[in-house]
Design a protein around this motif. Structure first.
Motif, PDB file in Angstrom:
ATOM      1  N   PRO A   1       0.813  -1.222   0.000  1.00  0.00           N
ATOM      2  CA  PRO A   1       0.000   0.000   0.000  1.00  0.00           C
ATOM      3  C   PRO A   1       0.846   1.272   0.000  1.00  0.00           C
ATOM      4  CG  PRO A   1      -0.168  -1.146   2.112  1.00  0.00           C
ATOM      5  CD  PRO A   1       0.620  -2.035   1.197  1.00  0.00           C
TER       6      PRO A   1
ATOM      7  N   LEU B   1       0.808   3.708   1.820  1.00  0.00           N
ATOM      8  CA  LEU B   1       1.263   4.106   3.149  1.00  0.00           C
ATOM      9  C   LEU B   1       2.686   3.599   3.407  1.00  0.00           C
ATOM     10  CD1 LEU B   1       0.085   5.428   5.836  1.00  0.00           C
ATOM     11  CD2 LEU B   1      -0.190   3.067   6.636  1.00  0.00           C
ATOM     12  N   TYR B   2       3.029   2.466   2.784  1.00  0.00           N
ATOM     13  CA  TYR B   2       4.299   1.789   3.064  1.00  0.00           C
ATOM     14  C   TYR B   2       5.351   1.945   1.975  1.00  0.00           C
ATOM     15  CZ  TYR B   2       1.841  -0.918   6.673  1.00  0.00           C
ATOM     16  OH  TYR B   2       1.147  -1.315   7.763  1.00  0.00           O
TER      17      TYR B   2
ATOM     18  N   TRP C   1      11.480   2.195   3.987  1.00  0.00           N
ATOM     19  CA  TRP C   1      11.806   1.817   5.372  1.00  0.00           C
ATOM     20  C   TRP C   1      10.870   0.714   5.857  1.00  0.00           C
ATOM     21  CZ3 TRP C   1       8.918   2.491   9.982  1.00  0.00           C
ATOM     22  CH2 TRP C   1       9.647   2.330  11.178  1.00  0.00           C
ATOM     23  N   PHE C   2       9.583   0.826   5.504  1.00  0.00           N
ATOM     24  CA  PHE C   2       8.613  -0.181   5.958  1.00  0.00           C
ATOM     25  C   PHE C   2       8.930  -1.550   5.369  1.00  0.00           C
ATOM     26  CE2 PHE C   2       6.173   3.724   6.649  1.00  0.00           C
ATOM     27  CZ  PHE C   2       5.740   3.504   7.943  1.00  0.00           C
TER      28      PHE C   2
ATOM     29  N   ASN D   1      13.952   8.488  11.454  1.00  0.00           N
ATOM     30  CA  ASN D   1      13.194   9.711  11.777  1.00  0.00           C
ATOM     31  C   ASN D   1      13.622  10.301  13.120  1.00  0.00           C
ATOM     32  OD1 ASN D   1      12.022   7.600  13.146  1.00  0.00           O
ATOM     33  ND2 ASN D   1       9.921   8.069  12.584  1.00  0.00           N
TER      34      ASN D   1
ATOM     35  N   GLU E   1      -5.567   2.850   0.810  1.00  0.00           N
ATOM     36  CA  GLU E   1      -4.185   2.391   0.918  1.00  0.00           C
ATOM     37  C   GLU E   1      -3.240   3.433   1.499  1.00  0.00           C
ATOM     38  OE1 GLU E   1      -1.617   1.666  -2.308  1.00  0.00           O
ATOM     39  OE2 GLU E   1      -2.945   2.546  -3.796  1.00  0.00           O
ATOM     40  N   ASP E   2      -3.724   4.688   1.612  1.00  0.00           N
ATOM     41  CA  ASP E   2      -2.900   5.700   2.277  1.00  0.00           C
ATOM     42  C   ASP E   2      -3.423   6.001   3.683  1.00  0.00           C
ATOM     43  OD1 ASP E   2      -5.216   6.813   1.317  1.00  0.00           O
ATOM     44  OD2 ASP E   2      -4.294   8.674   0.633  1.00  0.00           O
ATOM     45  N   SER E   3      -4.263   5.127   4.208  1.00  0.00           N
ATOM     46  CA  SER E   3      -4.801   5.317   5.561  1.00  0.00           C
ATOM     47  C   SER E   3      -3.834   4.796   6.612  1.00  0.00           C
ATOM     48  CB  SER E   3      -6.127   4.561   5.687  1.00  0.00           C
ATOM     49  OG  SER E   3      -6.466   4.402   7.050  1.00  0.00           O
ATOM     50  N   ILE E   4      -3.710   5.518   7.721  1.00  0.00           N
ATOM     51  CA  ILE E   4      -2.828   5.021   8.781  1.00  0.00           C
ATOM     52  C   ILE E   4      -3.427   3.765   9.430  1.00  0.00           C
ATOM     53  CG2 ILE E   4      -1.964   7.343   9.295  1.00  0.00           C
ATOM     54  CD1 ILE E   4      -3.369   6.882  12.122  1.00  0.00           C
TER      55      ILE E   4
ATOM     56  N   GLN F   1      -4.079   1.187   7.967  1.00  0.00           N
ATOM     57  CA  GLN F   1      -3.406   0.024   7.363  1.00  0.00           C
ATOM     58  C   GLN F   1      -2.405  -0.580   8.336  1.00  0.00           C
ATOM     59  OE1 GLN F   1      -3.308  -1.376   4.216  1.00  0.00           O
ATOM     60  NE2 GLN F   1      -4.580   0.004   3.026  1.00  0.00           N
ATOM     61  N   LEU F   2      -1.907   0.258   9.224  1.00  0.00           N
ATOM     62  CA  LEU F   2      -0.786  -0.152  10.079  1.00  0.00           C
ATOM     63  C   LEU F   2      -1.282  -1.004  11.250  1.00  0.00           C
ATOM     64  CD1 LEU F   2       2.324   0.457  10.533  1.00  0.00           C
ATOM     65  CD2 LEU F   2       1.568   2.160  12.178  1.00  0.00           C
ATOM     66  N   PRO F   3      -0.796  -2.247  11.375  1.00  0.00           N
ATOM     67  CA  PRO F   3      -1.169  -3.016  12.552  1.00  0.00           C
ATOM     68  C   PRO F   3      -0.421  -2.431  13.755  1.00  0.00           C
ATOM     69  CG  PRO F   3      -0.131  -4.405  10.851  1.00  0.00           C
ATOM     70  CD  PRO F   3       0.132  -2.975  10.501  1.00  0.00           C
TER      71      PRO F   3
ATOM     72  N   LYS G   1       6.965   3.105  14.226  1.00  0.00           N
ATOM     73  CA  LYS G   1       6.200   2.931  12.983  1.00  0.00           C
ATOM     74  C   LYS G   1       5.087   3.969  12.861  1.00  0.00           C
ATOM     75  CE  LYS G   1       7.198  -1.849  12.004  1.00  0.00           C
ATOM     76  NZ  LYS G   1       6.821  -3.236  12.155  1.00  0.00           N
TER      77      LYS G   1
ATOM     78  N   ALA H   1       5.061   6.897  14.204  1.00  0.00           N
ATOM     79  CA  ALA H   1       5.740   8.165  13.911  1.00  0.00           C
ATOM     80  C   ALA H   1       6.137   8.228  12.442  1.00  0.00           C
ATOM     81  CB  ALA H   1       6.967   8.329  14.810  1.00  0.00           C
ATOM     82  N   ALA H   2       6.585   7.089  11.904  1.00  0.00           N
ATOM     83  CA  ALA H   2       7.016   7.064  10.499  1.00  0.00           C
ATOM     84  C   ALA H   2       5.835   7.331   9.563  1.00  0.00           C
ATOM     85  CB  ALA H   2       7.675   5.733  10.155  1.00  0.00           C
ATOM     86  N   VAL H   3       4.673   6.738   9.835  1.00  0.00           N
ATOM     87  CA  VAL H   3       3.546   7.010   8.938  1.00  0.00           C
ATOM     88  C   VAL H   3       3.024   8.431   9.116  1.00  0.00           C
ATOM     89  CG1 VAL H   3       2.811   4.597   8.723  1.00  0.00           C
ATOM     90  CG2 VAL H   3       1.718   6.033  10.420  1.00  0.00           C
TER      91      VAL H   3
END
Lengths: 256, 191
Positions: A79, A81-82, A112-113, A194, B28-31, B33-35, B133, B135-137
């Motif tokens: 995605p 996002l990654y 990075w992801f 970061n 697909e650009d939603s945070i 998505q992140l587990p 993670k 923080a990264a997103v």
């Protein structure tokens, strides 16, 4: 048939010859070019815990195996996002880098992801900046060669070299810890990319002395002669987690 | 029931599974998505993605931070007040700590009480790797110093119902109209 079998065996040989291993680093007191204490202009050495580091960066062949086993990390499947639009764009297909590429050269154009997910797949993680800087301070014979102007010139010479059409295979002469390619081949993601910021937003929000402890963000470089390391910091600090570039690969570490 | 009404009812019924499916998929650009498993100021474990469905104000902080972090709380509360004044109060707040080592559930609770946080506020902690993670997103930068303090960038984000970042602001101390506008819009659109 026989010829194919021979080729297959030859391929296996090459892969195993370049196979990475995790090498133990003892850790200890280390002085980073990045200030680690509350006063940005004063060096504060920190203790690096023992850890094990991949002796070479992750290769194209290794990353191909990874995306084959984890389809969600293929180009076009990961995605936004990654992974940005350039993620693995240099590969000829979503699962193969292509015949024109050296399988033992480092994987590049990874976010990075994606790099973190790869490391997790082998029960490892990305190195912290301090771990990377500590490992990269060594030359072939000394664990900390950073004060040697000749060694600094050697690293800088890499940046002056025109980039080759094709990246070399991993596995150049190992440093004193037994780690290869920390300089001279690709730049590498670190877990806390970061954390390497140069200007923080909070700095302008009032009294800088009061704000120092909570987001001054002032990145003061202790050793301004370490240009090669500073360039890494400048690059990493400019990136977001989904970004990919054609010069940036990674390696993984495990606890000592 | 007329034939037309019957058809309409059938069509509506047929739409339900479709809508239900759409509600499950995350952009697909939603945070979301992140587990990411977080723990709130009452010790409740929750998934980041469970915040989906309501617009969100997001920031990061740590409880022992004396100067900037209290300003984040004040600025977010002022932003909520501005939203309520405009008739669009439906927004939640998530504050994630940089400092899981010191920010226990008790420390989060104490901070929530000190700032008079109501039930719309979630102060959360997570494991180091999860914090890194998130923080990264969110594009947040932070670094732990040897004395236990943190250097960090300060951002307040507005997320829509689906978890997409629709506005960011580094402004503290007063309400940023950009955030209010984005939050108002996020409150009025379905997600």
């Amino acid at each position: 048939m026989t010829r194919w079998a021979t080729l297959a065996i030859a391929a296996l040989c090459c892969v195993s010859a370049n196979a990475s291993e995790y090498v133990s680093l003892p850790g200890g007191r280390f002085e980073s070019v990045l200030p680690q204490g509350p006063v940005p202009t004063v060096s504060t050495p920190v203790d690096v815990k023992p850890f094990r580091m991949r002796n070479v960066p992750v290769t194209l062949a290794e990353f191909e195996s990874f995306v084959n086993a984890h389809p969600q990390w293929r180009r076009g499947s990961a995605p936004a996002l990654y992974a940005d639009a350039r993620y693995l764009l240099d590969w000829s297909t979503p699962t193969a880098a292509g015949a024109s590429r050296l399988p033992a050269s480092p994987v590049i154009n990874v976010s990075w992801f994606a790099a973190a997910a790869y490391c997790e797949s082998e029960d490892a993680r990305l190195p912290t900046w301090i771990e990377w800087e500590y490992a990269a301070a060594a030359d072939e014979s000394r664990t900390d060669a950073r004060s040697d102007p000749a060694w600094r010139r050697r690293i800088l010479a890499w940046y002056e070299r025109p980039s080759a059409a094709q990246l070399d295979a991993v596995g150049s002469a190992p440093n004193a810890y037994g780690i290869s390619d920390l300089h001279g081949l690709v730049w590498e993601w670190v877990d806390d990319f970061n954390a390497l910021f140069i200007a923080g937003d909070s700095r302008t929000q009032g009294d800088p002395d009061l704000l120092k402890f909570c987001g001054s963000g002032a990145l003061n470089i202790i050793d301004r002669d370490s240009y090669a390391v500073l360039m890494r910091i400048a690059l990493l600090s400019s990136l977001n987690g989904a970004d990919t570039t054609g010069t940036l690969g990674f390696r993984c570490v495990k606890p000592g | 029931m007329t034939r037309r009404a019957t058809l309409r009812a059938l069509a509506a019924a047929a739409c339900v599974p479709l809508l239900a499916r759409a509600a499950v998929s995350v952009p697909e650009d939603s945070i979301y998505q992140l587990p990411a498993t977080l723990v709130d100021q009452d010790g409740r474990r929750f998934e980041l993605s469970s915040l989906r469905g309501t617009p969100l104000l997001f920031s990061m902080f740590y409880t022992s931070c004396a100067m900037v972090c209290p300003m984040i709380f004040e600025t977010i509360e002022a932003t909520r007040k501005a939203l309520r004044a405009s008739g669009q109060g439906a927004i939640n707040v998530l504050m994630l700590s940089f400092d899981p080592a010191r920010d226990t559930v008790e420390a989060l609770k104490k901070t929530a009480l000190a700032h008079g946080c109501d039930e719309h506020w979630t102060l959360a902690r997570a494991e180091d790797a999860t914090v890194r993670k998130v923080a990264a997103v969110m594009g947040v930068q932070y670094r732990k110093l040897s004395n236990g303090e943190f250097n960090h960038s300060t951002l307040i984000d507005v997320l829509d119902r689906s978890g997409r970042v629709v506005a960011k602001s580094g402004k503290l101390g007063s309400v940023d109209p950009v955030l209010v506008k984005a939050a108002k819009h996020a409150a009025t659109v379905e997600g």
